[in-house]
Design an enzyme around this catalytic site. Structure first.
Site, PDB file in Angstrom:
ATOM      1  N   CYS A   8      21.788  55.810 -28.104  1.00 50.94           N
ATOM      2  CA  CYS A   8      22.876  56.457 -27.366  1.00 50.94           C
ATOM      3  C   CYS A   8      23.520  57.571 -28.184  1.00 50.94           C
ATOM      4  O   CYS A   8      23.996  58.560 -27.629  1.00 50.94           O
ATOM      5  CB  CYS A   8      23.949  55.434 -27.004  1.00 50.94           C
ATOM      6  SG  CYS A   8      23.357  53.959 -26.170  1.00 50.94           S
TER       7      CYS A   8
ATOM      8  N   ASP B 101      26.532  48.275 -27.885  1.00 48.66           N
ATOM      9  CA  ASP B 101      26.648  47.104 -27.022  1.00 48.66           C
ATOM     10  C   ASP B 101      25.291  46.423 -26.851  1.00 48.66           C
ATOM     11  O   ASP B 101      25.186  45.199 -26.905  1.00 48.66           O
ATOM     12  CB  ASP B 101      27.182  47.510 -25.643  1.00 48.66           C
ATOM     13  CG  ASP B 101      28.623  47.967 -25.693  1.00 48.66           C
ATOM     14  OD1 ASP B 101      28.975  48.683 -26.650  1.00 48.66           O
ATOM     15  OD2 ASP B 101      29.389  47.629 -24.788  1.00 48.66           O
TER      16      ASP B 101
ATOM     17  N   CYS C  57      27.533  56.065 -26.643  1.00 46.29           N
ATOM     18  CA  CYS C  57      27.524  54.663 -26.234  1.00 46.29           C
ATOM     19  C   CYS C  57      28.809  54.301 -25.487  1.00 46.29           C
ATOM     20  O   CYS C  57      29.799  55.038 -25.508  1.00 46.29           O
ATOM     21  CB  CYS C  57      27.317  53.761 -27.448  1.00 46.29           C
ATOM     22  SG  CYS C  57      26.736  52.093 -27.023  1.00 46.29           S
TER      23      CYS C  57
ATOM     24  N   LYS D  25      31.665  52.525 -25.388  1.00 48.41           N
ATOM     25  CA  LYS D  25      33.088  52.600 -25.731  1.00 48.41           C
ATOM     26  C   LYS D  25      33.475  53.955 -26.307  1.00 48.41           C
ATOM     27  O   LYS D  25      34.666  54.234 -26.476  1.00 48.41           O
ATOM     28  CB  LYS D  25      33.460  51.489 -26.717  1.00 48.41           C
ATOM     29  CG  LYS D  25      33.100  50.100 -26.239  1.00 48.41           C
ATOM     30  CD  LYS D  25      33.582  49.822 -24.825  1.00 48.41           C
ATOM     31  CE  LYS D  25      33.032  48.515 -24.301  1.00 48.41           C
ATOM     32  NZ  LYS D  25      31.566  48.503 -24.117  1.00 48.41           N
TER      33      LYS D  25
ATOM     34  N   CYS E  47      21.953  54.212 -22.189  1.00 42.67           N
ATOM     35  CA  CYS E  47      21.184  53.354 -21.284  1.00 42.67           C
ATOM     36  C   CYS E  47      21.119  53.948 -19.881  1.00 42.67           C
ATOM     37  O   CYS E  47      22.122  54.389 -19.329  1.00 42.67           O
ATOM     38  CB  CYS E  47      21.787  51.964 -21.261  1.00 42.67           C
ATOM     39  SG  CYS E  47      21.792  51.174 -22.896  1.00 42.67           S
TER      40      CYS E  47
ATOM     41  N   GLU F  81      30.647  41.058 -23.457  1.00 43.59           N
ATOM     42  CA  GLU F  81      29.905  41.246 -22.211  1.00 43.59           C
ATOM     43  C   GLU F  81      28.862  40.148 -22.064  1.00 43.59           C
ATOM     44  O   GLU F  81      28.177  39.808 -23.032  1.00 43.59           O
ATOM     45  CB  GLU F  81      29.218  42.609 -22.194  1.00 43.59           C
ATOM     46  CG  GLU F  81      30.192  43.771 -22.156  1.00 43.59           C
ATOM     47  CD  GLU F  81      29.517  45.124 -22.140  1.00 43.59           C
ATOM     48  OE1 GLU F  81      30.217  46.107 -21.878  1.00 43.59           O
ATOM     49  OE2 GLU F  81      28.294  45.196 -22.388  1.00 43.59           O
TER      50      GLU F  81
ATOM     51  N   SER G 148      28.291  43.634 -18.762  1.00 38.47           N
ATOM     52  CA  SER G 148      27.651  44.915 -19.013  1.00 38.47           C
ATOM     53  C   SER G 148      27.518  45.676 -17.706  1.00 38.47           C
ATOM     54  O   SER G 148      27.468  45.091 -16.620  1.00 38.47           O
ATOM     55  CB  SER G 148      26.267  44.679 -19.621  1.00 38.47           C
ATOM     56  OG  SER G 148      25.458  45.824 -19.496  1.00 38.47           O
TER      57      SER G 148
END
Length: 564
Positions: A57, A89, A130, A132, A202, A454, A480
């Site tokens: 990411c 994550d 990513c 956050k 992702c 998550e 997630s």
């Protein structure tokens, strides 16, 4: 005189550290990092990025930052590059490390606010990848309220195996399928090896792509930038364009809080519903709104859900990934369709210096024929949004359910109670969960985890074992963006503070009804009061360090799990 006023305005904040004889020591240090005589009247721009090879990411963010700094210099500004953190994550999922994910949102926000406030920056660009990174960046941007723009690092392209597109969620689901004997070892290993072909966040409409889409809808990122592939040339061009846009924002004195209004948040929620976005958008948008001083509540999400159809067929519950959406018009096409339907506020200001309606003026208001990524507005996947706010005696402050891709949206069954994700995962993989069960995973909330992990590993394992339509899962943790199924998260109050979820016992009957937006524990009030009197708050899991500090500061998920 005009030029002098313009220069003064461009360094409206940094002149405090660059102007006057008393600032000679400051200038001496700036000269050591490349400033020359003519540079001290220029705007000094913070370029915060989270470059890291921890995760795909973020693996290309440094290169984007280079394009940004080059464009800033060409535009007559002086960039100051600094780093912030990221936690993956996907890599920390299902482990103790996942407790640090939501914590990193606060660390990112605090670090950006600290550096750019401390260095008197005139403007700010944040480059994130990513999950956050996005809300952390926007919280920091809102607190600072200096001209700013967000640049998304871009989405990963899909992997491929046996004619099917793969994402990281394909691998999580393969764990359950292989464990259930429904997949060969060869297929299992090939999915692992092929799912992530390169850099980028992702690929489905998971949390990162949801938040980038929300930011574009809010007007804090350039049009089309939220669905670009991380590795395509247009992403670098868009990053440089963002730098040029920031210079115009400083010239026009357009600040984030001019853009981040209640209407802008409503636009973001509307787009999140239309594209089938992540439950995490609820938590993060509320936290960003808190930083903006905007009153955003769970009721706002439910109100918008009821009027907004889901008309993009995107993973995790749909067929396509973010790059597919980009190829058929991206978020601007989605927004134009919503605008035509009267569901967006067209008068909201954006980082282009124009309104939403002005940005969308030349965008078609119908989906392209011959594709089914974006469906016609009057032929949606679902007539209402997919993120439902559930309340009831099990969640008096509220909870969040994701109800897309389900054959049924209600279940009543016996509670299977677990006080941690690990206990639940062991039961699933040990075939101890059966159709009709309602899993309860508790003490995973913001304070109790701490960090509100998550639950992608257990939900994916449930789906992999073929139980996705017949088992419910309720938690005070999160999900997630890759999660789908009969799942309810963000249950508040959480177990750690004595919420009703702490009182559930094995075998209690729980009713999860996303149709009526109710979450009910079928235990009479007298029995619940007896259990409450006997309940004892658990000892903190951490007494020192960042997780202990976070647990002391963090508030309810029903208000965004903020720490200030």
């Amino acid at each position: 005189m005009t030029d002098t006023r313009t220069k003064r305005r461009m360094n409206w904040n940094s002149h405090h550290i660059t102007q006057g004889d008393e600032r000679a020591p400051n200038r001496a240090m700036l000269r050591a990092v490349g400033f020359e005589d003519g540079d001290f009247d220029k705007a000094i721009i913070g370029v915060a990025h989270a470059q890291s090879n921890i995760t795909p990411c973020n693996n290309g963010l440094g290169e984007l930052a280079d394009h940004i700094t080059g464009a800033l210099r060409e535009g007559g500004a002086m960039p100051q590059v600094y780093g912030t953190i990221t936690v993956s994550d996907g890599i920390s999922m299902g482990t103790e490390g996942m407790k640090c994910s939501l914590v990193s949102r606060e660390v990112i926000a605090d670090s950006i606010e600290t550096v750019s406030r401390g260095q008197s920056h005139d403007g700010l660009i944040v480059v994130g990848g990513c999950d956050k990174n996005m809300p952390g960046a926007m919280i920091g941007i809102a607190r600072l309220n200096i001209p700013a723009i967000f640049v998304y690092g871009g989405t990963i392209k899909p992997g491929h195996y046996q004619g099917k597109d793969l994402t990281i969620v394909s691998v999580f689901e393969a764990v359950g399928a292989y464990g259930a004997g429904k997949m060969s070892r060869e297929d299992f290993e090939q999915i692992e090896k092929r799912a992530c072909p390169g850099n980028g966040s992702c690929g489905g409409m998971y949390t990162a792509n949801t938040m980038s889409s929300a930011f574009e809808a809010m007007g804090m990122s350039l049009p089309y930038s939220s669905t670009m592939s991380a590795v395509d040339a247009e992403k670098a061009v868009s990053a440089a364009d963002s730098a040029r846009a920031l210079i115009r924002l400083i010239e026009q004195d357009i600040r984030p809080l001019d853009i981040l209004t209640k209407k802008a948040f409503e636009n973001a929620i509307t787009v999140v519903m239309a594209v089938g976005g992540s439950t995490n958008a609820v938590l993060h948008l509320m936290a960003i709104a808190h930083a903006c001083g905007v009153d955003l509540t769970l009721e706002d999400f439910e109100r918008i859900r009821e009027r907004t159809p889901v008309f993009c067929d995107l993973k995790p519950s749909g067929k396509y990934v973010a790059t597919d959406l980009h190829e058929v018009g991206g978020i601007p096409r989605v927004m134009k369709m919503l605008l035509k339907a009267g569901l967006l506020h067209g008068d909201c200001l954006t980082v282009t210096g124009q309104t939403v309606a002005e940005n969308l003026a030349d965008v078609p208001d119908q989906p392209d024929p011959g594709q089914d990524v974006i469906l016609p507005f009057d032929q949606p996947l679902y007539s209402q949004g997919h993120l439902a706010i559930l309340r009831g005696n099990l969640a008096p402050e509220g909870s969040v359910a994701k109800i897309s891709g389900l054959r049924q949206i209600k279940i009543t069954g016996p509670a299977r109670v677990f006080d941690s994700e690990e206990e639940c995962m062991a039961a699933i993989m040990g075939d101890q969960i059966k159709a009709g069960d309602v899993i309860v995973i508790r003490y995973e909330g913001p304070k109790g985890g701490p960090g509100m992990r998550e639950m992608l590993s257990p939900t994916s394992a449930i789906i992999g074992k073929g139980l996705g339509d017949s088992v419910g899962l309720i938690t005070d943790g999160r999900f997630s963006g890759g999660t789908y199924g009969l799942v309810v998260g963000h249950v508040a109050p959480e177990a750690y503070v004595g919420g009703p979820i702490a009182l559930v016992q094995e075998g209690d009957i729980i009713e999860l009804n996303a149709e009526t937006c109710e979450l009910t524990l079928h235990v009479d009030d007298a029995e619940l009061e007896r259990r409450r009197a006997a309940w004892v708050a658990p000892e903190p899991r951490y007494r020192r360090g960042v997780l202990a500090k976070y647990a002391r500061l963090v508030g309810s998920a029903a208000r965004g799990a903020v720490t200030d």
